[in-house]
Design a protein around this motif. Sequence first.
Motif, short mmCIF file in Angstrom:
data_model
loop_
_atom_site.label_atom_id
_atom_site.label_comp_id
_atom_site.label_asym_id
_atom_site.label_seq_id
_atom_site.Cartn_x
_atom_site.Cartn_y
_atom_site.Cartn_z
N CYS A 91 0.85 -1.19 0.00
CA CYS A 91 0.00 0.00 0.00
C CYS A 91 0.89 1.24 0.00
CB CYS A 91 -0.86 -0.08 1.27
SG CYS A 91 -1.81 1.38 1.61
N ARG A 92 0.41 2.30 -0.57
CA ARG A 92 1.11 3.59 -0.47
C ARG A 92 0.07 4.70 -0.49
NH1 ARG A 92 3.25 6.59 -5.75
NH2 ARG A 92 1.77 5.78 -7.26
N VAL A 93 0.48 5.85 0.02
CA VAL A 93 -0.40 7.04 -0.01
C VAL A 93 0.39 8.15 -0.68
CG1 VAL A 93 -1.59 8.76 1.39
CG2 VAL A 93 -1.71 6.36 2.05
N PHE A 94 -0.23 8.83 -1.61
CA PHE A 94 0.47 9.92 -2.30
C PHE A 94 -0.53 11.05 -2.60
CE2 PHE A 94 -1.26 9.17 -6.56
CZ PHE A 94 -1.68 7.84 -6.47
N ASP A 95 0.02 12.20 -2.91
CA ASP A 95 -0.81 13.36 -3.29
C ASP A 95 -0.88 13.39 -4.81
OD1 ASP A 95 -1.04 13.97 -0.66
OD2 ASP A 95 0.44 15.58 -0.70
N ASP A 96 -2.09 13.50 -5.34
CA ASP A 96 -2.20 13.55 -6.81
C ASP A 96 -1.99 14.98 -7.30
OD1 ASP A 96 -4.54 14.91 -6.30
OD2 ASP A 96 -5.85 13.53 -7.38
N GLU A 97 -2.21 15.21 -8.60
CA GLU A 97 -1.95 16.53 -9.20
C GLU A 97 -2.75 17.63 -8.53
OE1 GLU A 97 -2.94 15.95 -13.27
OE2 GLU A 97 -1.38 14.44 -13.55
N GLU A 98 -3.89 17.29 -7.99
CA GLU A 98 -4.74 18.31 -7.36
C GLU A 98 -4.51 18.39 -5.85
OE1 GLU A 98 -8.64 17.20 -8.61
OE2 GLU A 98 -8.23 17.73 -10.69
N GLY A 99 -3.51 17.70 -5.41
CA GLY A 99 -3.17 17.75 -3.98
C GLY A 99 -4.08 16.90 -3.11
N GLN A 100 -4.81 16.01 -3.71
CA GLN A 100 -5.70 15.13 -2.94
C GLN A 100 -4.92 13.91 -2.46
OE1 GLN A 100 -10.05 15.39 -4.71
NE2 GLN A 100 -8.64 14.55 -6.20
N ARG A 101 -5.28 13.44 -1.29
CA ARG A 101 -4.60 12.27 -0.74
C ARG A 101 -5.21 11.01 -1.37
NH1 ARG A 101 -0.21 12.39 2.03
NH2 ARG A 101 -0.84 11.43 4.01
N VAL A 102 -4.38 10.24 -2.02
CA VAL A 102 -4.85 9.04 -2.68
C VAL A 102 -4.14 7.83 -2.08
CG1 VAL A 102 -5.02 7.81 -4.89
CG2 VAL A 102 -5.21 10.30 -4.83
N ALA A 103 -4.93 6.80 -1.76
CA ALA A 103 -4.34 5.56 -1.26
C ALA A 103 -4.38 4.53 -2.38
CB ALA A 103 -5.14 5.05 -0.08
N GLN A 104 -3.24 3.88 -2.61
CA GLN A 104 -3.15 2.85 -3.65
C GLN A 104 -2.80 1.53 -2.99
OE1 GLN A 104 -0.08 3.62 -6.52
NE2 GLN A 104 -0.88 2.12 -8.00
N VAL A 105 -3.58 0.51 -3.24
CA VAL A 105 -3.41 -0.79 -2.60
C VAL A 105 -3.28 -1.87 -3.69
CG1 VAL A 105 -4.43 -2.46 -0.99
CG2 VAL A 105 -4.87 -0.01 -0.69
N TRP A 106 -2.31 -2.77 -3.51
CA TRP A 106 -2.17 -3.89 -4.45
C TRP A 106 -2.82 -5.12 -3.85
CZ3 TRP A 106 1.35 -5.28 -8.77
CH2 TRP A 106 1.71 -4.15 -9.54
N ALA A 107 -3.58 -5.83 -4.66
CA ALA A 107 -4.17 -7.08 -4.19
C ALA A 107 -3.48 -8.24 -4.92
CB ALA A 107 -5.66 -7.10 -4.48
N VAL A 108 -3.53 -9.41 -4.30
CA VAL A 108 -2.89 -10.58 -4.92
C VAL A 108 -3.68 -11.01 -6.14
CG1 VAL A 108 -2.26 -13.01 -4.53
CG2 VAL A 108 -2.01 -11.34 -2.67
N GLU A 109 -5.00 -11.03 -5.98
CA GLU A 109 -5.86 -11.57 -7.04
C GLU A 109 -5.83 -10.72 -8.31
OE1 GLU A 109 -9.31 -13.51 -5.57
OE2 GLU A 109 -10.53 -12.78 -7.22
N LYS A 110 -5.50 -11.40 -9.40
CA LYS A 110 -5.50 -10.79 -10.75
C LYS A 110 -4.69 -9.49 -10.83
CE LYS A 110 -9.93 -12.69 -12.21
NZ LYS A 110 -11.30 -12.42 -12.62
N LYS A 111 -3.71 -9.33 -9.95
CA LYS A 111 -2.89 -8.10 -9.91
C LYS A 111 -3.77 -6.86 -9.86
CE LYS A 111 1.16 -10.00 -12.17
NZ LYS A 111 2.03 -9.97 -13.35
N MET A 112 -4.84 -7.00 -9.08
CA MET A 112 -5.82 -5.92 -8.99
C MET A 112 -5.25 -4.79 -8.12
SD MET A 112 -9.75 -6.41 -7.78
CE MET A 112 -10.06 -7.87 -8.70
N GLN A 113 -5.64 -3.57 -8.42
CA GLN A 113 -5.23 -2.43 -7.58
C GLN A 113 -6.47 -1.69 -7.10
OE1 GLN A 113 -2.14 0.11 -9.24
NE2 GLN A 113 -1.46 -1.58 -10.56
#
Lengths: 159, 258
Positions: free
Chosen positions: B175-197
């Motif tokens: 998992c990671r958290v980053f700020d997108d272009e508009e400065g919003q906090r976005v959480a990105q999570v990787w799942a095992v199944e089907k390389k889903m995000q």
Amino acid sequence: MAEEKQDLLQLYRFCFLMLADAAKAQEIFHATLREAAQQAANGEAPRDRLWFFRNARWRCLEAGEQGLQAEEADLEQEELAAGAASQIEKLEPQQLAVWIAGAPDPQRSAMALFYLDEFSYRELLSVTELKPPELSKLLRDGRRQFQAWLDATIPAGQP
Amino acid sequence: MSTAAQLSRRDKVLIHCAPIREDRVDDRALRTAVHHARKTEAFAVQQSFDKAVIALARAVPIPKEIIEWVPTESFIATPRRTWKKYVQNPVFLATGIAALVIAVILIFQLVDRLNRFPGETTARRLLTTAGSAHAMMLDPVKTDAGGIGDYLFMKHRLSHYDVPPEFAELKTIGCRVFDDEEGQRVAQVWAVEKKMQFFLFPAERDPKTGAAKHFTGWRYVDQDRWTGVVKEQNGVCFMAALRGNEKDLAPYVSKKNE
């Protein structure tokens, strides 16, 4: 308008071929036009020129019923001769009308309408109310019977 | 010239009705029969016979009374224009085609508008991110996706960043958290199944009131061969994304209904 006038003149010729009688043909021609005028005045003008020929055809048949009737007889037939055109050229229009008017209907109508050279194939079928094989047989037999009559009346080679 | 024996039975029947003038032949079968018969002697004789009779019929004299009596006005009704004639008119045809094209464009726009949802632009952008992301970029977090909400709240103070029940049972890798272009906090999570995000990001807000724009149900979005399915809850959007199409995601979002 000129075309319509031409059609109406052909209508007279049709009546004449059907009856072989100028006075009766004129009478039916007038009666047909009167009816067309009445219908037009009532806002129900005939839809097309075929109406005039259909109307005149039935009037001619009605008028024909009052006189001598053509017999349903097997007339003699001859194959069309190569020189038939020169035989026909020697005829008078009245003789052609007498021959056509003497034929039983629907052969009479089929031949009168066909030899006016006024209608397309489909129009002919429509006005005569015949099916293609019927029209075909009537015209084929009509030509051959007329040829036989020609051979009897104006033998080939006669000046 | 050959004999009529070469003609078919149908041609032989039709040929007897052949008018002299070609423009009077208004039937395809008859036209074919005439074409076949043109080389035969019998047809030439018939045509010559007919021409002579027609000339004789034309010679029927028209009485003067008839010529004078023929009316000048027309008795034939003016033909009504049928819808077929209107359709064949180039002006109506062009107008009709233009109207049809405009209608199709409007329908496409309407369908497109109906499918839009608040946050769609962000979701598309994040699908591009998903396509270029590597597992190496993430902090390793091996847990059930349903527990990632607590992790995000505890570590990054992101409230309501919860994975919906439809995807809660899937195992995560990182998992990671980053700020997108508009400065919003976005959480990105990787799942095992089907390389889903999974992506969790703030829902679009009304610029005047600042209130989150809500929408109901799951909405599909695709970008660069990646497809996402988005749901909004408590002002936060959740998107499950994978490389594929709607068919690959549909079983997950319909799971709850079952």
